[in-house]
Motif scaffolding. Structure first.
Motif, mmCIF file in Angstrom:
data_model
loop_
_atom_site.group_PDB
_atom_site.id
_atom_site.type_symbol
_atom_site.label_atom_id
_atom_site.label_comp_id
_atom_site.label_asym_id
_atom_site.label_seq_id
_atom_site.Cartn_x
_atom_site.Cartn_y
_atom_site.Cartn_z
ATOM 1 N N ILE A 119 0.883 -1.152 0.117
ATOM 2 C CA ILE A 119 0.043 -0.113 0.117
ATOM 3 C C ILE A 119 0.844 1.348 0.034
ATOM 4 O O ILE A 119 1.683 1.381 0.855
ATOM 5 N N LYS A 120 0.743 2.167 -0.815
ATOM 6 C CA LYS A 120 1.478 3.392 -1.094
ATOM 7 C C LYS A 120 0.701 4.483 -0.543
ATOM 8 O O LYS A 120 1.187 5.453 0.125
ATOM 9 N N SER A 121 -0.632 4.643 -0.478
ATOM 10 C CA SER A 121 -1.209 5.654 0.314
ATOM 11 C C SER A 121 -2.862 5.181 0.151
ATOM 12 O O SER A 121 -3.299 4.403 -0.511
ATOM 13 N N ILE A 122 -3.544 5.936 1.164
ATOM 14 C CA ILE A 122 -4.814 5.706 1.186
ATOM 15 C C ILE A 122 -5.670 6.896 1.129
ATOM 16 O O ILE A 122 -5.231 8.001 2.007
ATOM 17 N N GLU A 123 -6.569 7.321 0.277
ATOM 18 C CA GLU A 123 -7.262 8.592 0.164
ATOM 19 C C GLU A 123 -8.723 8.503 0.444
ATOM 20 O O GLU A 123 -9.275 7.402 -0.449
#
Lengths: 148, 148
Positions: free
Chosen positions: A135-139
């Motif tokens: 996971i790189k980011s959660i938006e």
DNA sequence: AATATAATTTATAATGATTCTAAAGTAGTG
DNA sequence: CACTACTTTAGAATCATTATAAATTATATT
């Protein structure tokens, strides 16, 4: 954007931005300094589109900045990590001066964005994971409308 | 897309879509039926762009469907609630045949989308609320990349 | 089954945000 | 001051999407 001191005297904003630009390997042109002042010399996070920034420049400043330069500068700032792009619709790009991890409220009628502080959202837990992927980011975008 | 029965005989897919279209107030043209079959006659959720759908139509079908009709049809289906639009980048619109509330993994390299089932994400709690506004939807995009 | 109608499809033009180009201008170095 | 590399700029090019208006088709009507 915290202020720094030089020889015991408070630096002018302009000088802060000149240094910031120079230390990023960007020449401090009057266009870039002007745009920096508009974007970063604020108490609160600023959300904007290119169009919005263009209008601000026309209204609030003397110097003329071409559209091409606005695009160039915003992209340069994004690349340096001073701006973050936010996807809210496909017609226009929106940018955020708050580059930390955080989420947004979006007013679907006006396209107005409001930052959600991290403490305003309970930590998001994804229970599934994809093999071989990280996971790189959660938006999160919370769409809101008038409740009347 | 569950099948229905008519006079004790299993309906053909085509008939299912003809009925679905008619009951939505859309005339069952061969273009719309063809697009319905491509989009909805599947076991799994399908994520696509207009471009992707256009290529599928060229590859998998005999009839010619103009780009304009593809746009018209996808928008009509979206309006009727058979498709959901997903924002993943500003260059193109993407659509999802899963119109229920759910979130996505997005492979940032390939733009591939993968549905996250509701049970795969712990309920999202927003602790702040905006006066006079109500929450319409909460959308989460989990960006992933290769973990090698 | 032919006709009338309104909806639909289509090719093409128009739009609009963004990117590209290449010429003119400017900052930094010596 | 002179040189070089970086920037800015106006305008052209691009590309997804939308609009237009003529031709086609589905459906209701006779």
């Amino acid at each position: 954007m915290e202020n720094t001191y030089k020889l015991g005297k408070k630096m002018k904003n302009k000088d802060v931005f000149v240094e910031k630009l120079r230390s990023s390997g960007l020449r401090p042109t009057k266009q870039r300094i002007q745009i920096s002042e508009l974007l970063f010399d604020r108490k609160n996070t600023f959300h904007f589109s290119i169009d919005h920034l263009n209008n601000l420049l026309k209204k609030k400043t003397k110097i003329k900045v071409s559209l091409a330069t606005i695009y160039n500068t915003v992209h340069a700032f994004k690349k340096k990590g001073y701006l973050k792009e936010i996807l809210i619709n496909r017609e226009k790009s929106y940018f955020d001066t708050n580059t930390s991890d955080h989420h947004h409220f979006l007013n679907v009628k006006t396209n107005e964005l409001i930052d959600l502080k991290n403490e305003d959202v309970e930590k998001i837990k994804i229970k599934k994971n994809l093999p071989g992927k990280k996971i790189k980011s959660i938006e999160v975008i919370v769409k809101v409308e008038n409740s009347n």
